[in-house]
Design a protein around this motif. Structure first.
Motif, PDB file in Angstrom:
ATOM      1  N   ARG A 172      17.450 -24.479 -72.049  1.00  0.00           N
ATOM      2  CA  ARG A 172      18.836 -24.183 -71.123  1.00  0.00           C
ATOM      3  C   ARG A 172      20.399 -24.418 -72.011  1.00  0.00           C
ATOM      4  O   ARG A 172      21.189 -23.531 -72.136  1.00  0.00           O
ATOM      5  N   SER A 211      15.207 -12.972 -64.455  1.00  0.00           N
ATOM      6  CA  SER A 211      15.407 -14.138 -65.257  1.00  0.00           C
ATOM      7  C   SER A 211      16.187 -15.270 -64.635  1.00  0.00           C
ATOM      8  O   SER A 211      16.337 -14.999 -63.627  1.00  0.00           O
ATOM      9  N   GLY A 212      15.834 -16.417 -65.166  1.00  0.00           N
ATOM     10  CA  GLY A 212      16.448 -17.500 -64.517  1.00  0.00           C
ATOM     11  C   GLY A 212      15.811 -18.867 -65.197  1.00  0.00           C
ATOM     12  O   GLY A 212      16.057 -18.959 -66.300  1.00  0.00           O
ATOM     13  N   ILE A 254      15.440 -21.418 -69.856  1.00  0.00           N
ATOM     14  CA  ILE A 254      15.746 -20.246 -69.491  1.00  0.00           C
ATOM     15  C   ILE A 254      14.729 -19.361 -69.565  1.00  0.00           C
ATOM     16  O   ILE A 254      14.029 -19.386 -70.808  1.00  0.00           O
ATOM     17  N   GLU A 282      13.454 -20.689 -60.761  1.00  0.00           N
ATOM     18  CA  GLU A 282      14.569 -20.133 -60.014  1.00  0.00           C
ATOM     19  C   GLU A 282      14.920 -18.575 -60.623  1.00  0.00           C
ATOM     20  O   GLU A 282      15.177 -18.669 -61.816  1.00  0.00           O
ATOM     21  N   ILE A 283      14.773 -17.755 -59.765  1.00  0.00           N
ATOM     22  CA  ILE A 283      15.387 -16.363 -60.414  1.00  0.00           C
ATOM     23  C   ILE A 283      16.895 -16.063 -59.901  1.00  0.00           C
ATOM     24  O   ILE A 283      17.169 -16.266 -58.929  1.00  0.00           O
ATOM     25  N   THR A 284      17.535 -16.078 -60.983  1.00  0.00           N
ATOM     26  CA  THR A 284      19.110 -15.677 -60.996  1.00  0.00           C
ATOM     27  C   THR A 284      19.438 -14.394 -61.166  1.00  0.00           C
ATOM     28  O   THR A 284      20.705 -14.222 -60.817  1.00  0.00           O
ATOM     29  N   TYR A 285      18.655 -13.564 -61.650  1.00  0.00           N
ATOM     30  CA  TYR A 285      19.066 -12.366 -62.206  1.00  0.00           C
ATOM     31  C   TYR A 285      17.736 -11.466 -61.887  1.00  0.00           C
ATOM     32  O   TYR A 285      16.630 -11.774 -62.376  1.00  0.00           O
ATOM     33  N   SER A 286      18.009 -10.179 -61.403  1.00  0.00           N
ATOM     34  CA  SER A 286      17.085  -9.223 -61.303  1.00  0.00           C
ATOM     35  C   SER A 286      17.384  -7.870 -61.202  1.00  0.00           C
ATOM     36  O   SER A 286      18.463  -7.573 -60.691  1.00  0.00           O
ATOM     37  N   THR A 315       8.472 -18.222 -58.735  1.00  0.00           N
ATOM     38  CA  THR A 315       9.100 -19.215 -57.716  1.00  0.00           C
ATOM     39  C   THR A 315       8.249 -19.999 -56.970  1.00  0.00           C
ATOM     40  O   THR A 315       8.053 -21.215 -56.567  1.00  0.00           O
TER      41      THR A 315
END
Length: 164
Positions: free
Chosen positions: A142, A112-113, A119, A98-102, A92
């Motif tokens: 993506r 992940s992001g 991606i 951008e992190i959308t999952y951890s 980041t």
């Protein structure tokens, strides 16, 4: 009824994959890889393309997706939380991602992001003896998510320490 719902759920990614014109098979035979004190399974639509003393790089046959497995010495003897904090900062703060999952569990974490229109998926572990940090990094465009989801699942769920 349950069978119909399951069939529809399983068919949905295949249908989406056809819409984005995947240039690699969504489902492919699975291969085993071991090295660097790590191991994983990967689809045959990927192949190892470069190996150094601490990294093995894989690329999809169409060049759209890539995966890298690294094993670096844990000279500072960092714990999992410190490794994850450093990874978050790198993604980041340094790379503008951008992190959308951890997720964290036991000796590993996943982040992940999105980064630069792609991606990414990172799974890292600290070895049992704390001597090295193993990381799997997968990335792809993506728009090609339906094409690479099965590959990421195969690689990530099988990524493990094997001993040196």
């Amino acid at each position: 009824m349950r069978a119909l719902v399951l069939a529809l759920l399983l068919a949905a990614p295949m249908a989406l994959a056809q819409e984005v014109h995947c240039t690699v098979p969504v489902m492919a035979p699975v291969m085993d890889w071991r090295g660097l004190g790590l191991g994983m399974r990967y689809p045959s639509s990927f192949a190892p393309v470069e190996t150094t003393s601490d990294t093995v790089r894989f690329a999809s046959r169409d060049g759209q997706g890539s995966a890298a497995v690294t094993a670096i010495p844990n000279g500072l003897r960092q714990g999992l939380a410190a490794v994850m904090a450093e990874a978050r900062q790198d993604i980041t703060g340094n790379s503008g991602g951008e992190i959308t999952y951890s997720r964290t569990k036991g000796s590993w974490f996943v982040l992940s992001g999105f980064m630069a229109g792609r991606i990414f998926y990172r799974r890292s572990l600290v070895s049992t003896d704390g001597g090295f940090i193993g990381t799997l990094w997968v990335e792809f465009p993506r728009a090609m998510k339906p094409c690479f989801e099965a590959a990421v699942t195969t690689m990530s769920l099988s990524f493990r320490e094997t001993g040196r």
